[in-house]
Design a protein around this motif. Sequence first.
Motif: not given
Length: 224
Positions: A196-223
């Motif tokens: 996830i860390k590597n994927l976030r870095k590769k998408l850091e200049n895109s309109s997609i963000a991978i949001d972490a929900v502490y203790g649960i998981g992840y959700k994709l956010d599209v701006n």
Amino acid sequence: MKILIVEDEPQMLNNMKQTLELEHYTVETADDFDQAASKISNYEYDCILLDINLPDGNGLELLNNLKDMGKTEGVIIVSARNSLDDRIEGLNKGADDYLAKPFHMAELHARVKAVLRRRNFEGNKTIKLGDVEVEPESRSVSVNGQPIALNRKEYDILSYLITNRARLVTKAALAEHVWGDHIDQADSFDFIYSQIKNLRKKLENSSIAIDAVYGIGYKLDVNA
């Protein structure tokens, strides 16, 4: 993408598994009714390749179980029984396709791609989310028209998050879906954090963000 093969003939099962793994699918197998019923009940798949003739039961009963549980996996019946009645019964019970044995592995691959495209990507060959474009068949990703290089697991994670972009994905569900049976060998989710860390870095200049929900998981956010 994760596939379950339900097939009792060892050579056929092995050939199908090897063929699909070469196409970078995560593949799990079951060679009898009880094992298949357990996997279908406990896990989620993108596509199930389902034999009708099993040594301890009928594959059509597994299809009934799948629908009774409200699951939405794509199902391709793969069977030597090629009568019109069997085909109609399977399709009426909710199967997406029917492939009669013997068949070429290239046809199997084409049928699987078609079902996944209809089920997960609304029939589209290209998915666009903001400035990110994904082509599932070539497993390629670009941002503003510029390709970005993802390793196999990074792509699989992104694809799973896109397919489930309307909901929160737990860490356990993400790990099990992307790593399949091999998840049993892991004693923590550290391998997910790294990808996830590597994927976030590769998408850091895109309109997609991978949001972490502490203790649960992840959700994709599209701006927009």
